[in-house]
Design a protein around this motif. Structure first.
Motif, short mmCIF file in Angstrom:
data_model
loop_
_atom_site.label_atom_id
_atom_site.label_comp_id
_atom_site.label_asym_id
_atom_site.label_seq_id
_atom_site.Cartn_x
_atom_site.Cartn_y
_atom_site.Cartn_z
N THR A 1 13.91 -2.68 15.53
CA THR A 1 15.08 -2.74 16.55
C THR A 1 16.02 -1.58 15.93
N ILE A 2 16.21 -1.40 14.70
CA ILE A 2 17.15 -0.26 14.06
C ILE A 2 16.18 1.07 14.34
N PHE A 3 15.13 1.12 14.21
CA PHE A 3 14.25 2.21 14.42
C PHE A 3 14.19 2.72 15.97
N SER A 4 14.03 1.85 16.69
CA SER A 4 14.26 2.03 18.28
C SER A 4 15.45 2.42 18.70
N LEU A 5 16.50 1.82 18.25
CA LEU A 5 17.82 2.30 18.39
C LEU A 5 18.17 3.76 17.98
N ALA A 6 17.65 3.88 16.86
CA ALA A 6 17.92 5.38 16.15
C ALA A 6 17.39 6.51 16.58
N VAL A 7 16.09 6.22 17.02
CA VAL A 7 15.19 7.27 17.49
C VAL A 7 14.75 7.33 18.73
N LYS A 8 15.36 8.48 19.49
CA LYS A 8 15.20 8.77 20.81
C LYS A 8 13.78 9.15 21.22
N GLY A 9 13.68 9.06 22.40
CA GLY A 9 12.20 9.65 22.57
C GLY A 9 11.24 8.69 22.93
N ASP A 10 9.98 8.83 23.25
CA ASP A 10 8.75 8.03 23.34
C ASP A 10 7.57 8.31 22.50
N SER A 11 7.54 8.67 21.13
CA SER A 11 6.51 9.16 20.48
C SER A 11 5.72 7.91 20.15
N THR A 12 4.31 8.34 19.75
CA THR A 12 3.54 7.39 19.28
C THR A 12 3.71 6.46 18.06
N PHE B 1 4.47 2.35 18.09
CA PHE B 1 3.47 1.68 17.07
C PHE B 1 4.60 0.76 16.33
N ILE B 2 5.87 1.32 16.03
CA ILE B 2 6.92 0.42 14.93
C ILE B 2 7.20 -0.71 16.14
N GLU B 3 7.51 -0.32 17.56
CA GLU B 3 7.96 -1.31 18.47
C GLU B 3 6.96 -2.48 18.63
N PHE B 4 5.70 -1.94 18.50
CA PHE B 4 4.51 -2.98 18.68
C PHE B 4 4.55 -4.01 17.46
N ILE B 5 4.77 -3.53 16.18
CA ILE B 5 4.61 -4.20 14.81
C ILE B 5 5.63 -5.16 14.92
N GLY B 6 7.19 -4.78 15.67
CA GLY B 6 8.32 -5.54 15.36
C GLY B 6 8.49 -6.54 16.60
N ALA B 7 7.65 -6.39 17.70
CA ALA B 7 7.57 -7.15 18.94
C ALA B 7 7.57 -8.72 18.35
#
Length: 444
Positions: free
Chosen positions: A246-257, A261-267
């Motif tokens: 969640t922190i990574f998703s909020l801090a990093v803009k854009g839609d990189s691979t 992957f991080i969002e998949f792991i954190g789902a």
């Protein structure tokens, strides 16, 4: 009036559960159908609405709730929870014993459901209190405060997980914001409240407790349990994964691979599965426990939560009927143009339903069905709505809540003493939790 029909439905639900002792799941389905009829829904669509509610709720919930139960059972059966509690209590020492209990209960409370954590921790609390020559309730209040806070605010516990799906909130955000409000709430309702309670109801703190009410307990030798670090990491691993994602998703803009992957792991589902695999290794394989024994613990954990899953599904059915029957839209129109915050409204409705029904999960899900339309404008963060609803659903636990009777029996209290400790403690958690949510809403 739709609200009048819902009120009658809630009263009928209360009557079926309390007076006639009907199973909560069966009662929820009966009331859902009757309320749907009362709201004038097409009779051919009522069962479809009920099925959609049950399926939609459990579809979002089954993975997280099921894997969470398995993880908690493995940590408990291996002695990991015992190791966490004993280590923290020993390290903090006598002067900070309440803080140690809060920290230990908080960590264990994230991994274990409320009732399981309570049964596991009470013998430890009783033993420590006897050894130090202090009241068991002096340690018991901080313990149940921490367990109750995690139960009300943090996934993968039933109510917050269920209403996260109902509101369409991001579970990582619920977890992150939930942690922020849970810590001060547990401190206020635990160590701080106990200092007031001991002066107001001194007789409750003189009780010796009723350890026999727990039944036969599994005993552990500390040297045979997993280490403190690995036990703590295993218990908190899903929280760590979801929070970091969640922190990574909020801090990093854009839609990189990498971000995907991080969002998949954190789902939630993925995080819980990875954490369960870790627990199978750390709490089982690494300790040379046969896979058959490990899987037996997993199977038992699911059988223990089967009825809870059905009750949550029934709550989802009731919620869906309220939405399909137009009650949510009616409530939205009632409060159209009002200055009352949706967060406060969710808390009030959940609090009323909790007092009436006893079940925090059912109260929270019913509230979600009523107030979801108020979120259409997007003016309020769904994660905060989850926490506000969760706070309301904890208020004033009394005779229609199983937790009330568990606390009374284990600590051997009178009804008056239970109201003055447990009921008041739950109310403090509810109010402080709401205040923290409202403060947080100023910055989010």
């Amino acid at each position: 009036m739709p609200i009048f029909i819902v009120a009658l439905g809630v009263l009928l639900l209360l009557l079926l559960i309390v007076k006639f002792k009907i199973n909560t799941f069966i009662a929820l389905i009966i009331v859902s159908i009757l309320v749907a009829l009362g709201l004038g829904m097409d009779i051919t669509k009522i069962i479809t609405s009920v099925e959609t509610g049950v399926g939609g709720q459990l579809g979002h919930l089954a993975l997280v709730f099921g894997f969470g139960a398995m993880l908690g059972k493995l940590v408990a059966d291996a002695g990991g929870a015992y190791r966490i509690a004993i280590t923290l209590i020993n390290r903090f020492g006598r002067k900070k014993i309440q803080v140690a209990v809060v920290v230990a209960s908080f960590i264990i409370g994230i991994a274990l459901f409320f009732e399981v954590g309570l049964v596991l921790l009470i013998p430890i609390i009783f033993a420590i209190a006897t050894e130090l020559g202090i009241s068991i309730l002096y340690l018991g209040i901080p313990m149940v405060a921490a367990l109750s806070v995690t139960h009300g605010f943090l996934p993968p516990h039933p109510a917050p997980t269920a209403i996260t799906a109902a509101y369409g909130a991001n579970m990582g955000q619920v977890l992150l914001y939930g942690l922020i409000i849970s810590i001060p709430t547990a401190i206020v309702a635990g160590p701080l409240f106990s200092k007031i309670a001991i002066k107001v109801i001194p007789s409750a703190f003189e009780r010796k407790g009723n350890i026999k009410a727990l039944g036969k307990q599994k005993e552990f030798k500390l040297e045979d349990t997993p280490g403190f670090f690995i036990s703590t990491i295993t218990s908190l691993f899903p929280v760590i994964l979801m929070a970091l994602a969640t922190i990574f998703s909020l801090a990093v803009k854009g839609d990189s691979t990498l971000k995907k992957f991080i969002e998949f792991i954190g789902a939630p589902g993925t995080a819980m599965l990875i954490s369960l695999i870790l627990a199978i290794y750390t709490m089982g394989i690494a300790r040379k426990i046969p896979m058959k024994t490990i899987m037996n613990s997993v199977e038992i954990s699911i059988s223990q939560i089967a009825m809870m899953l059905l009750i949550i599904g029934g709550g989802g059915a009731f919620k869906q009927v309220l939405i399909d029957g137009g009650v949510g839209d009616y409530v939205a129109k009632m409060f159209n143009g009002t200055t009352l915050s949706p967060l406060l409204l969710a808390w009030i409705i959940a609090a009323i339903l909790r007092i009436c029904l006893g079940s925090a999960t059912v109260a929270a899900l019913t509230t979600a069905g009523l107030v979801t339309p108020l979120m259409v404008s997007g003016a309020v963060n769904p994660a905060l709505m989850v926490l506000a609803t969760g706070a309301g659903s904890l208020i004033a636990s009394h005779v229609n809540d199983a937790g009330f009777w568990m606390f009374k029996e284990y600590f051997n209290l009178s009804l008056k003493e239970t109201f003055g400790t447990w009921t008041l403690l739950e109310t403090i958690i509810s109010i402080v939790g709401l205040i923290c949510v409202l403060i947080l809403s100023l910055f989010i």
